[in-house]
Write an enzyme that holds these catalytic residues in place. Structure first.
Site, PDB file in Angstrom:
ATOM      1  N   LYS A   1       5.836   6.319   5.616  1.00 50.94           N
ATOM      2  CA  LYS A   1       4.607   6.109   4.843  1.00 50.94           C
ATOM      3  C   LYS A   1       3.378   6.139   5.753  1.00 50.94           C
ATOM      4  O   LYS A   1       2.375   6.781   5.449  1.00 50.94           O
ATOM      5  CB  LYS A   1       4.712   4.750   4.137  1.00 50.94           C
TER       6      LYS A   1
ATOM      7  N   CYS B   1       7.803   1.655   6.608  1.00 53.40           N
ATOM      8  CA  CYS B   1       6.578   1.859   7.398  1.00 53.40           C
ATOM      9  C   CYS B   1       6.457   3.245   8.008  1.00 53.40           C
ATOM     10  O   CYS B   1       5.480   3.946   7.744  1.00 53.40           O
ATOM     11  CB  CYS B   1       6.505   0.826   8.509  1.00 53.40           C
TER      12      CYS B   1
ATOM     13  N   THR C   1       0.867  -1.191   0.000  1.00 53.51           N
ATOM     14  CA  THR C   1       0.000   0.000   0.000  1.00 53.51           C
ATOM     15  C   THR C   1       0.903   1.241   0.000  1.00 53.51           C
ATOM     16  O   THR C   1       0.986   1.948   0.996  1.00 53.51           O
ATOM     17  CB  THR C   1      -0.920   0.031   1.243  1.00 53.51           C
TER      18      THR C   1
ATOM     19  N   ARG D   1      14.400   1.678   1.428  1.00 56.28           N
ATOM     20  CA  ARG D   1      13.260   2.587   1.259  1.00 56.28           C
ATOM     21  C   ARG D   1      13.288   3.676   2.331  1.00 56.28           C
ATOM     22  O   ARG D   1      13.398   3.384   3.506  1.00 56.28           O
ATOM     23  CB  ARG D   1      11.941   1.797   1.317  1.00 56.28           C
TER      24      ARG D   1
ATOM     25  N   LYS E   1      18.369   0.696   8.251  1.00 58.46           N
ATOM     26  CA  LYS E   1      18.831   0.279   9.579  1.00 58.46           C
ATOM     27  C   LYS E   1      19.641  -1.000   9.365  1.00 58.46           C
ATOM     28  O   LYS E   1      19.736  -1.488   8.231  1.00 58.46           O
ATOM     29  CB  LYS E   1      17.664   0.049  10.535  1.00 58.46           C
TER      30      LYS E   1
HETATM   31  C1  UDX Z   1       8.583  -0.522  12.094  1.00 57.03           C
HETATM   32  C2  UDX Z   1       7.830  -0.900  13.390  1.00 57.03           C
HETATM   33  O1  UDX Z   1       8.750  -1.097  14.474  1.00 57.03           O
HETATM   34  C3  UDX Z   1       6.992  -2.135  13.179  1.00 57.03           C
HETATM   35  O2  UDX Z   1       6.233  -2.407  14.346  1.00 57.03           O
HETATM   36  C4  UDX Z   1       6.063  -1.917  11.991  1.00 57.03           C
HETATM   37  O3  UDX Z   1       5.303  -3.048  11.720  1.00 57.03           O
HETATM   38  C5  UDX Z   1       6.864  -1.543  10.760  1.00 57.03           C
HETATM   39  O4  UDX Z   1       7.659  -0.389  11.047  1.00 57.03           O
HETATM   40  P1  UDX Z   1      10.819  -1.270  10.864  1.00 57.03           P
HETATM   41  O5  UDX Z   1      10.451  -0.324   9.765  1.00 57.03           O
HETATM   42  O6  UDX Z   1      11.331  -2.596  10.500  1.00 57.03           O
HETATM   43  O7  UDX Z   1       9.554  -1.517  11.821  1.00 57.03           O
HETATM   44  O8  UDX Z   1      11.938  -0.530  11.727  1.00 57.03           O
HETATM   45  P2  UDX Z   1      12.234  -0.211  13.262  1.00 57.03           P
HETATM   46  O9  UDX Z   1      13.252  -1.135  13.780  1.00 57.03           O
HETATM   47  O10 UDX Z   1      11.005  -0.040  14.027  1.00 57.03           O
HETATM   48  O11 UDX Z   1      12.950   1.221  13.064  1.00 57.03           O
HETATM   49  C6  UDX Z   1      12.298   2.298  12.387  1.00 57.03           C
HETATM   50  C7  UDX Z   1      13.241   3.444  12.152  1.00 57.03           C
HETATM   51  O12 UDX Z   1      13.532   4.121  13.373  1.00 57.03           O
HETATM   52  C8  UDX Z   1      14.598   3.032  11.579  1.00 57.03           C
HETATM   53  O13 UDX Z   1      15.003   3.983  10.635  1.00 57.03           O
HETATM   54  C9  UDX Z   1      15.503   3.019  12.778  1.00 57.03           C
HETATM   55  O14 UDX Z   1      16.851   3.217  12.450  1.00 57.03           O
HETATM   56  C10 UDX Z   1      14.930   4.179  13.573  1.00 57.03           C
HETATM   57  N1  UDX Z   1      15.190   4.084  15.022  1.00 57.03           N
HETATM   58  C11 UDX Z   1      14.584   3.122  15.775  1.00 57.03           C
HETATM   59  C12 UDX Z   1      16.039   4.991  15.632  1.00 57.03           C
HETATM   60  O15 UDX Z   1      16.615   5.882  14.966  1.00 57.03           O
HETATM   61  N2  UDX Z   1      16.211   4.926  16.992  1.00 57.03           N
HETATM   62  C13 UDX Z   1      15.605   3.982  17.747  1.00 57.03           C
HETATM   63  O16 UDX Z   1      15.819   4.001  18.975  1.00 57.03           O
HETATM   64  C14 UDX Z   1      14.781   3.044  17.128  1.00 57.03           C
END
Ligand code: UDX
Length: 448
Positions: free
Chosen positions: A265, A262, A87, A329, A322
């Site tokens: 978006k 996620c 989506t 993305r 990460k």
């Molecule tokens: C996220 C949500 O955690 C998940 O529940 C949802 O279903 C999809 O989106 P994800 O996109 O895999 O998951 O990444 P996540 O590990 O949550 O990190 C999101 C972003 O925040 C990353 O860019 C990460 O580097 C950043 N981040 C996260 C930080 O900069 N500091 C933090 O302490 C945690």
């Protein structure tokens, strides 16, 4: 044991297929992309996600997971059909639901008996209801819709599917709810909490969950920028914040900005829903803006520190949004690379997994290196943009020798500043560096 069809073999679809098989179900992954299905049937998993390949291969060999382009057959055999298609964001921030609608149409055409339709894709509030209306119009079968949003983190997705903090099930249909409780029973027996609610509440819950987490990250990033300016240490502030039981330590690590498929978006989609409902979500809009500006300031700070970026060489460690993923993305690393190039720098990038995906976006605007030391060669500055484990144990003396300049910008705060300084490098961290400092002047201004 249920027969489950999962429409969409992207990130969420593949993880859900693997997880549902692990819970004891027969799973058929369906996609219109024949190339993707062929690859899956040859044992090639199109995304990198720790543990996923092993689990899929294991169940493919016992035929508990199958992959096909034959949606008609998969749907007619299934008790439950998951919709797990993409989506993506449209220009105005709203979610593009065309793939969800197409999947619903395929289900309506091929439903030969009552089936539960599960919406796994992240969709705006009201989608389940409109898909339900559509299914009633197109099919005589009982096809109730359950909103079952996923909260998977990339890099931990399989583990998150099998040990989630919670399972949210939104539906107004008792039979569908019972069927879903049976699917997730093994998890409930292990103590996982199920939250049952209406479709609308479940749909909103997913967006709100991500918006709250993104807010934590944006908040600590903003505080990190302030720490840089007033010589405070954000790492200590994060630790102290986390010790407050009401706050919790998770998601308080400053970084170059949040990215991924996620957060950006979903926050845009939530902000869009707010505007459409005439309830503007000021905090959510501000979180998005903070994140945008925060990503930009990495290049801005380097430009100040180096006295200009034009003709300078910057090594960039990490392109993925990460660690432990090849996903680029909305990656802050990509934003940093783009901004460095725009300001005239030559960028030498290295990522252990994501270079190929990054090259689709960055093309030949940056040089792709074979390892971190190659990226550091002749660099005026080196930026760590992704927290890959291997970047935590760099040979800093070797890096110093390879570099032309001395600046190490550790946007993930992987290093102890002193260890970096001992190697003869200048340390810049996220909220732990000592540049642009006028704290006393601020304090005096406040009292005068
Ligand atoms: C996220 C949500 O955690 C998940 O529940 C949802 O279903 C999809 O989106 P994800 O996109 O895999 O998951 O990444 P996540 O590990 O949550 O990190 C999101 C972003 O925040 C990353 O860019 C990460 O580097 C950043 N981040 C996260 C930080 O900069 N500091 C933090 O302490 C945690």
């Amino acid at each position: 044991m249920k027969n489950i069809a999962v429409i969409g073999t992207g990130y969420v679809g593949l993880v859900a297929s693997a997880g549902l098989a692990e819970l004891g179900n027969d799973v058929t992954g369906v996609d219109i992309d024949a190339k993707r299905i062929n690859a899956l049937n040859d044992g090639r998993i199109p995304i990198y996600e720790p543990g996923l390949e092993a689990i899929i291969e294991n169940y493919r060999s016992t035929a508990r997971i199958r992959f096909t382009t034959d949606a008609a057959l998969a749907i007619s055999e299934a008790d439950i059909v998951y919709i797990a298609v993409g989506t993506p964001s449209l220009g105005d921030g709203s979610a593009d639901l065309s793939a969800v609608r197409a999947a619903a149409a395929t289900i309506a055409t091929n439903a030969n008996r009552a089936k539960v339709v599960v919406l796994k894709s992240t969709v705006p509030v009201g989608t389940a209801e409109s898909i339900g209306d559509f299914l009633r119009l197109r099919s005589e079968r009982h096809l109730p819709v359950v909103s079952n949003p996923e909260f998977l983190r990339e890099g931990h997705a399989v583990q998150d599917f099998l040990s989630p903090d919670k399972i949210v099930l939104g539906t107004s249909d008792d039979w569908a709810r019972e069927m879903m409780l049976e699917v997730y029973r093994p998890l409930v027996e292990r103590g996982v909490r199920i939250v049952t609610c209406t479709n609308e509440t479940a749909e909103l819950c997913k967006y709100v969950n991500n918006a709250f987490l993104a807010t934590k990250v944006a908040f600590i990033n903003e505080i990190a920028d302030l720490c840089n300016a007033v010589r405070a240490d954000v790492a200590v502030i994060s630790e102290a914040l986390g010790l407050d039981k009401r706050i919790s330590p998770a998601f308080l690590n400053p970084g170059p900005g949040f990215g991924g498929s996620c957060f950006p978006k979903d926050l845009r989609a939530l902000a869009y829903v707010g505007r459409a409902a005439n309830v503007p979500l000021r905090l959510v809009e501000e979180v998005l803006e903070e994140n945008r500006q925060h990503m930009m300031q990495v290049a801005g700070t380097l430009e100040r520190m180096l006295g200009g970026l034009s003709g300078r060489t910057v090594g960039l460690l990490g392109l993925a949004f990460k660690a432990d993923t090849d996903d680029v993305r909305e990656s802050p690393a990509i934003a940093i690379a783009t901004e460095l190039v725009r300001r005239g720098a030559r960028v030498r990038a290295f990522d252990p997994r994501a270079s190929e995906n990054a090259s689709v976006i960055l093309r030949d605007t940056v040089a792709y290196c074979g390892d971190e030391y190659q990226a550091a060669e002749d660099a005026d500055a080196l930026v760590i943009a992704t927290e890959w484990d291997r970047f935590r144990t760099l040979d800093l003396n070797r890096i110093r020798q390879l570099m032309k300049g001395t600046h190490l910008y550790d946007t993930r705060n992987l290093y102890a500043p002193d260890a970096v300084r001992q190697a003869g490098l200048t340390y810049l961290g996220m909220g732990r560096s000592d540049f642009a400092v006028i704290p006393r002047k601020i304090a005096m201004g406040a009292t005068s």
